[in-house]
Design an enzyme around this catalytic site. Structure first.
Site, PDB file in Angstrom:
ATOM      1  N   ARG A  50     -15.306   1.709-112.347  1.00  0.00           N
ATOM      2  CA  ARG A  50     -14.790   2.917-111.705  1.00  0.00           C
ATOM      3  C   ARG A  50     -15.929   3.878-111.325  1.00  0.00           C
ATOM      4  O   ARG A  50     -15.861   4.549-110.302  1.00  0.00           O
ATOM      5  CB  ARG A  50     -13.893   3.629-112.707  1.00  0.00           C
ATOM      6  CG  ARG A  50     -12.554   4.021-112.200  1.00  0.00           C
ATOM      7  CD  ARG A  50     -11.914   4.888-113.260  1.00  0.00           C
ATOM      8  NE  ARG A  50     -10.920   4.124-114.005  1.00  0.00           N
ATOM      9  CZ  ARG A  50      -9.622   4.199-113.740  1.00  0.00           C
ATOM     10  NH1 ARG A  50      -9.188   4.970-112.779  1.00  0.00           N
ATOM     11  NH2 ARG A  50      -8.751   3.513-114.434  1.00  0.00           N
ATOM     12  N   LYS A 156     -11.797 -11.512-126.850  1.00  0.00           N
ATOM     13  CA  LYS A 156     -10.938 -11.153-127.957  1.00  0.00           C
ATOM     14  C   LYS A 156     -10.893  -9.630-128.100  1.00  0.00           C
ATOM     15  O   LYS A 156     -11.813  -8.980-127.620  1.00  0.00           O
ATOM     16  CB  LYS A 156     -11.413 -11.830-129.246  1.00  0.00           C
ATOM     17  CG  LYS A 156     -12.742 -11.258-129.783  1.00  0.00           C
ATOM     18  CD  LYS A 156     -13.004 -11.693-131.173  1.00  0.00           C
ATOM     19  CE  LYS A 156     -12.473 -10.721-132.185  1.00  0.00           C
ATOM     20  NZ  LYS A 156     -13.241  -9.457-132.319  1.00  0.00           N
ATOM     21  N   ASP A 185     -14.304 -16.773-128.058  1.00  0.00           N
ATOM     22  CA  ASP A 185     -14.574 -16.382-129.439  1.00  0.00           C
ATOM     23  C   ASP A 185     -16.064 -16.650-129.596  1.00  0.00           C
ATOM     24  O   ASP A 185     -16.487 -17.805-129.695  1.00  0.00           O
ATOM     25  CB  ASP A 185     -13.761 -17.257-130.403  1.00  0.00           C
ATOM     26  CG  ASP A 185     -14.021 -16.867-131.847  1.00  0.00           C
ATOM     27  OD1 ASP A 185     -15.172 -16.529-132.176  1.00  0.00           O
ATOM     28  OD2 ASP A 185     -13.084 -16.915-132.645  1.00  0.00           O
ATOM     29  N   HIS A 186     -16.876 -15.582-129.603  1.00  0.00           N
ATOM     30  CA  HIS A 186     -18.316 -15.814-129.456  1.00  0.00           C
ATOM     31  C   HIS A 186     -18.914 -16.589-130.634  1.00  0.00           C
ATOM     32  O   HIS A 186     -19.975 -17.187-130.497  1.00  0.00           O
ATOM     33  CB  HIS A 186     -19.067 -14.501-129.189  1.00  0.00           C
ATOM     34  CG  HIS A 186     -19.296 -13.655-130.399  1.00  0.00           C
ATOM     35  ND1 HIS A 186     -18.353 -12.811-130.906  1.00  0.00           N
ATOM     36  CD2 HIS A 186     -20.376 -13.524-131.212  1.00  0.00           C
ATOM     37  CE1 HIS A 186     -18.828 -12.193-131.974  1.00  0.00           C
ATOM     38  NE2 HIS A 186     -20.070 -12.615-132.188  1.00  0.00           N
ATOM     39  N   LYS A 190     -22.258 -19.881-131.177  1.00  0.00           N
ATOM     40  CA  LYS A 190     -23.456 -19.794-132.025  1.00  0.00           C
ATOM     41  C   LYS A 190     -23.978 -21.194-132.323  1.00  0.00           C
ATOM     42  O   LYS A 190     -23.211 -22.092-132.672  1.00  0.00           O
ATOM     43  CB  LYS A 190     -23.134 -19.062-133.342  1.00  0.00           C
ATOM     44  CG  LYS A 190     -22.869 -17.576-133.172  1.00  0.00           C
ATOM     45  CD  LYS A 190     -22.633 -16.921-134.528  1.00  0.00           C
ATOM     46  CE  LYS A 190     -22.068 -15.518-134.386  1.00  0.00           C
ATOM     47  NZ  LYS A 190     -23.021 -14.480-134.079  1.00  0.00           N
ATOM     48  N   GLU A 224     -21.107  -7.471-142.931  1.00  0.00           N
ATOM     49  CA  GLU A 224     -21.900  -6.656-142.000  1.00  0.00           C
ATOM     50  C   GLU A 224     -22.325  -5.384-142.702  1.00  0.00           C
ATOM     51  O   GLU A 224     -21.608  -4.901-143.588  1.00  0.00           O
ATOM     52  CB  GLU A 224     -21.053  -6.273-140.789  1.00  0.00           C
ATOM     53  CG  GLU A 224     -20.630  -7.444-139.949  1.00  0.00           C
ATOM     54  CD  GLU A 224     -19.877  -6.973-138.725  1.00  0.00           C
ATOM     55  OE1 GLU A 224     -20.545  -6.714-137.706  1.00  0.00           O
ATOM     56  OE2 GLU A 224     -18.653  -6.837-138.786  1.00  0.00           O
ATOM     57  N   ASP A 243      -9.791  -8.329-136.523  1.00  0.00           N
ATOM     58  CA  ASP A 243     -11.078  -8.297-135.825  1.00  0.00           C
ATOM     59  C   ASP A 243     -11.927  -9.533-136.155  1.00  0.00           C
ATOM     60  O   ASP A 243     -12.645 -10.038-135.293  1.00  0.00           O
ATOM     61  CB  ASP A 243     -11.822  -7.012-136.233  1.00  0.00           C
ATOM     62  CG  ASP A 243     -13.059  -6.762-135.400  1.00  0.00           C
ATOM     63  OD1 ASP A 243     -13.004  -7.015-134.186  1.00  0.00           O
ATOM     64  OD2 ASP A 243     -14.079  -6.317-135.960  1.00  0.00           O
ATOM     65  N   HIS A 248     -12.816 -15.417-135.636  1.00  0.00           N
ATOM     66  CA  HIS A 248     -14.086 -16.021-136.045  1.00  0.00           C
ATOM     67  C   HIS A 248     -13.953 -16.848-137.331  1.00  0.00           C
ATOM     68  O   HIS A 248     -14.422 -17.984-137.408  1.00  0.00           O
ATOM     69  CB  HIS A 248     -15.144 -14.945-136.291  1.00  0.00           C
ATOM     70  CG  HIS A 248     -15.333 -14.004-135.123  1.00  0.00           C
ATOM     71  ND1 HIS A 248     -15.214 -14.411-133.824  1.00  0.00           N
ATOM     72  CD2 HIS A 248     -15.641 -12.687-135.073  1.00  0.00           C
ATOM     73  CE1 HIS A 248     -15.439 -13.371-133.027  1.00  0.00           C
ATOM     74  NE2 HIS A 248     -15.693 -12.320-133.758  1.00  0.00           N
ATOM     75  N   LYS A 348     -17.148  -4.501-143.331  1.00  0.00           N
ATOM     76  CA  LYS A 348     -18.176  -3.617-142.783  1.00  0.00           C
ATOM     77  C   LYS A 348     -18.836  -2.868-143.943  1.00  0.00           C
ATOM     78  O   LYS A 348     -18.254  -2.736-145.009  1.00  0.00           O
ATOM     79  CB  LYS A 348     -17.544  -2.584-141.847  1.00  0.00           C
ATOM     80  CG  LYS A 348     -16.729  -3.183-140.703  1.00  0.00           C
ATOM     81  CD  LYS A 348     -17.543  -3.292-139.454  1.00  0.00           C
ATOM     82  CE  LYS A 348     -16.719  -3.767-138.276  1.00  0.00           C
ATOM     83  NZ  LYS A 348     -17.522  -4.492-137.297  1.00  0.00           N
ATOM     84  N   LYS A 353     -26.112  -8.159-143.933  1.00  0.00           N
ATOM     85  CA  LYS A 353     -25.545  -8.768-142.722  1.00  0.00           C
ATOM     86  C   LYS A 353     -25.742 -10.266-142.883  1.00  0.00           C
ATOM     87  O   LYS A 353     -26.885 -10.760-142.899  1.00  0.00           O
ATOM     88  CB  LYS A 353     -26.298  -8.254-141.488  1.00  0.00           C
ATOM     89  CG  LYS A 353     -26.122  -9.088-140.227  1.00  0.00           C
ATOM     90  CD  LYS A 353     -24.929  -8.648-139.436  1.00  0.00           C
ATOM     91  CE  LYS A 353     -24.742  -9.499-138.183  1.00  0.00           C
ATOM     92  NZ  LYS A 353     -23.398  -9.431-137.632  1.00  0.00           N
TER      93      LYS A 353
HETATM   94  C1  BG6 Z   1     -16.880  -8.968-133.105  1.00  0.00           C
HETATM   95  C2  BG6 Z   1     -16.150  -7.881-133.834  1.00  0.00           C
HETATM   96  O1  BG6 Z   1     -15.974  -9.913-132.606  1.00  0.00           O
HETATM   97  O2  BG6 Z   1     -17.780  -9.608-133.986  1.00  0.00           O
HETATM   98  C3  BG6 Z   1     -17.136  -6.886-134.430  1.00  0.00           C
HETATM   99  O3  BG6 Z   1     -15.269  -7.208-132.956  1.00  0.00           O
HETATM  100  C4  BG6 Z   1     -18.166  -7.584-135.269  1.00  0.00           C
HETATM  101  O4  BG6 Z   1     -16.476  -5.895-135.197  1.00  0.00           O
HETATM  102  C5  BG6 Z   1     -18.779  -8.755-134.502  1.00  0.00           C
HETATM  103  O5  BG6 Z   1     -19.164  -6.648-135.597  1.00  0.00           O
HETATM  104  C6  BG6 Z   1     -19.669  -9.580-135.396  1.00  0.00           C
HETATM  105  O6  BG6 Z   1     -20.333 -10.502-134.609  1.00  0.00           O
HETATM  106  P1  BG6 Z   1     -21.711 -11.123-135.086  1.00  0.00           P
HETATM  107  O7  BG6 Z   1     -22.053 -12.132-134.037  1.00  0.00           O
HETATM  108  O8  BG6 Z   1     -22.684 -10.001-135.178  1.00  0.00           O
HETATM  109  O9  BG6 Z   1     -21.417 -11.721-136.425  1.00  0.00           O
END
Ligand code: BG6
Length: 504
Positions: A50, A156, A185-186, A190, A224, A243, A248, A348, A353
């Protein structure tokens, strides 16, 4: 997981072109693919948003993102001039149906320029509530009827619960074929997650013992250190279960739990994963307290700095009952896994991490050894570190050097950085390349998403029906609430603490 070829000509439209996801992940990934010579010979990337940007200003903004967030920050200038010639900006109000003709115009223009019809990819990097509207305005465009070349990528969270996920699936499938829809779903992109399949199915060693006869339990931790950051408004509608667990973590369970595929064809892999999801025991709403624990972080200290509690974060209700931590015990009711608990936890503001999978094997009989020798006896354990460490370690018993027979556990370690010179691509690089190639193996099929929601719903409903009375119940920099320790301790186990220490 496949042998990649350079993808055919592609025209990529990114809705949310000036947004965070594009800046942090998508543009750096596309640029890295370009640096690695994976981008198509003919391609263009059109950011849609936008706000007003000239192409020049837009490119500067993306370059800024690459300098901050790319895995190759230092190479930002290398080929940028060349790459950025393929990037442009289209200012458009995505809520206005008439505005979409501008997209068709760009497609026509590029078709003429390329001398062929390219893949047309719509990447919806927008807030989840905007997805149905944009999809339903894209659907009627002529190009979307091209089931071979036109694709839509949806981030997602895919729906908010089972019902909304079904509605979204129904909406998308009324306009697109399933093979045009790429639900991201990233985690599946990985490198270390993909390697789980290589580890399990490219080695003769593990498969014979990969079952309830040898494996005592499985643990997955995805912790995290960050809080809700500037995503309070989003997180208030989400929570850790939606989330992280619904997507994941269930995907990781699928990779660990699935049967051997007969091929690496997209649907075959996805069928095997759906089998796992369907076999996961559905927890009754009335039994949720025996299987799941929720938590929320209080204010406190992280690495010497004072941090706010979740309820004090921006855009968060000061009385919020949203969980920032979840631990669940799952069972997969099938021949391979019956009665093997899969303990998962995610949160969180935790102590580290780290995403890590531990496969704990049953103890070996140790009667033959003198009791003193067996004092430090530990069962075998396979630890798969997904991130940030990328390694696989197998713990086994060894005799300590010396005249006495004393046993102690040692680790055999495979470390990516030590074993390979190549740097692993970021998840989004792999996934974007797959989208351009039209390979959906690493993407969620409609039935997978729904099966995952079915598992989560009873927990979600039980938690929604009973407001937590003890929130906040864990301090920053900790491993979550005490109840999570109790969840696993009741079965005689404990969470494997991180980082890994030999013999721990
Ligand atoms: C995302 C979540 O899908 O994955 C986030 O929405 C989270 O809250 C993140 O921080 C974690 O991804 P990664 O790759 O850092 O483990």
């Amino acid at each position: 997981m496949q042998i990649h070829k350079r993808p055919p000509s592609s025209l990529i439209f990114i809705f949310g072109g000036s947004g965070d996801l594009n800046l942090r992940k998508l543009s750096p990934a596309l640029y890295n693919l370009f640096l690695d010579d994976w981008m198509p010979k003919k391609f263009d990337i059109v950011g849609i948003g936008r706000s007003a940007y000239t192409n020049e200003k837009y490119r500067e903004r993306l370059l800024d993102g690459i300098r901050k967030f790319s895995r190759r920050k230092e190479e930002a200038n290398g080929e940028w001039e060349k790459f950025s010639q393929h990037v442009s900006y289209l200012q458009m109000d995505a809520e206005d149906a008439d505005a979409y003709s501008a997209i068709s115009d760009v497609v026509k223009e590029k078709e003429t320029q390329y001398g062929e019809h390219p893949n047309v990819i719509f990447y919806l990097a927008v807030a989840p509530q905007l997805v149905p509207d944009i999809a339903s305005k894209l659907g009627p465009l002529n190009i979307c009827a091209d089931t071979k070349c036109t694709r839509i990528v949806v981030e997602k969270p895919f729906g908010h619960d089972l019902e909304s996920a079904r509605e979204l699936n129904a909406l998308l499938s009324s306009m697109f074929d399933e093979n045009q829809i790429f639900r991201i779903d990233h985690y599946l992109g990985k490198e270390t997650v993909q390697n789980i399949l290589a580890l399990r199915f490219a080695n003769a060693l593990f498969e014979p013992i990969w079952n309830r006869n040898y494996i005592e339990h499985v643990q997955i931790t995805a912790s995290e250190t960050v809080g809700s950051e500037n995503r309070g408004a989003f997180y208030e509608n989400s929570g850790a279960l939606r989330d992280m667990v619904q997507n994941h973590i269930l995907q990781l369970i699928c990779m660990i739990g699935m049967e051997a595929p007969v091929s690496f064809e997209a649907n075959e892999i996805r069928n095997k994963k759906v089998d796992v999801l369907n076999a996961i025991r559905k927890i009754k709403t009335t039994e949720v307290q025996d299987y799941a624990v929720r938590g929320q972080y209080s204010e406190g200290w992280m690495q010497g700095a004072k941090v706010p509690g979740y309820r004090q974060e921006k855009n968060v209700d000061p009385g919020s009952g949203v969980e920032t931590f979840a631990a669940v015990k799952f069972y997969i009711d099938n021949w391979r896994w019956q009665d093997v608990p899969f303990y998962i936890r995610t949160g969180k503001r935790m102590n580290a991490k780290s995403t890590i999978v531990n496969i704990q094997f049953r103890p070996a009989p140790n009667y033959a050894f003198p009791p003193e020798a067996a004092d430090t006896w530990r069962p075998n354990r396979l630890t798969i570190s997904i991130q940030p460490e990328m390694d696989i370690r197998l713990r086994f018993q060894a005799k300590r050097p010396g005249q006495n027979l004393v046993l102690s556990p040692v680790d055999m370690v495979f470390n990516y950085d030590e074993a390979y010179e190549e740097h692993e691509p970021e998840a989004y690089e792999t996934l974007l390349l797959d989208v351009m190639e039209g390979n959906a193996t690493l993407f969620m099929r409609a039935d997978q998403v729904e099966a995952a929601w079915k598992i989560i719903m009873p927990i979600q409903e039980a938690w929604q029906g009973r407001q937590p009375v003890d929130f906040p119940n864990y301090a920053p920099n900790s491993w979550g609430p005490e109840d999570a320790e109790a969840l696993i301790a009741r079965d005689g186990f404990n969470w494997i603490t991180l980082p890994q220490i030999n013999g721990d």
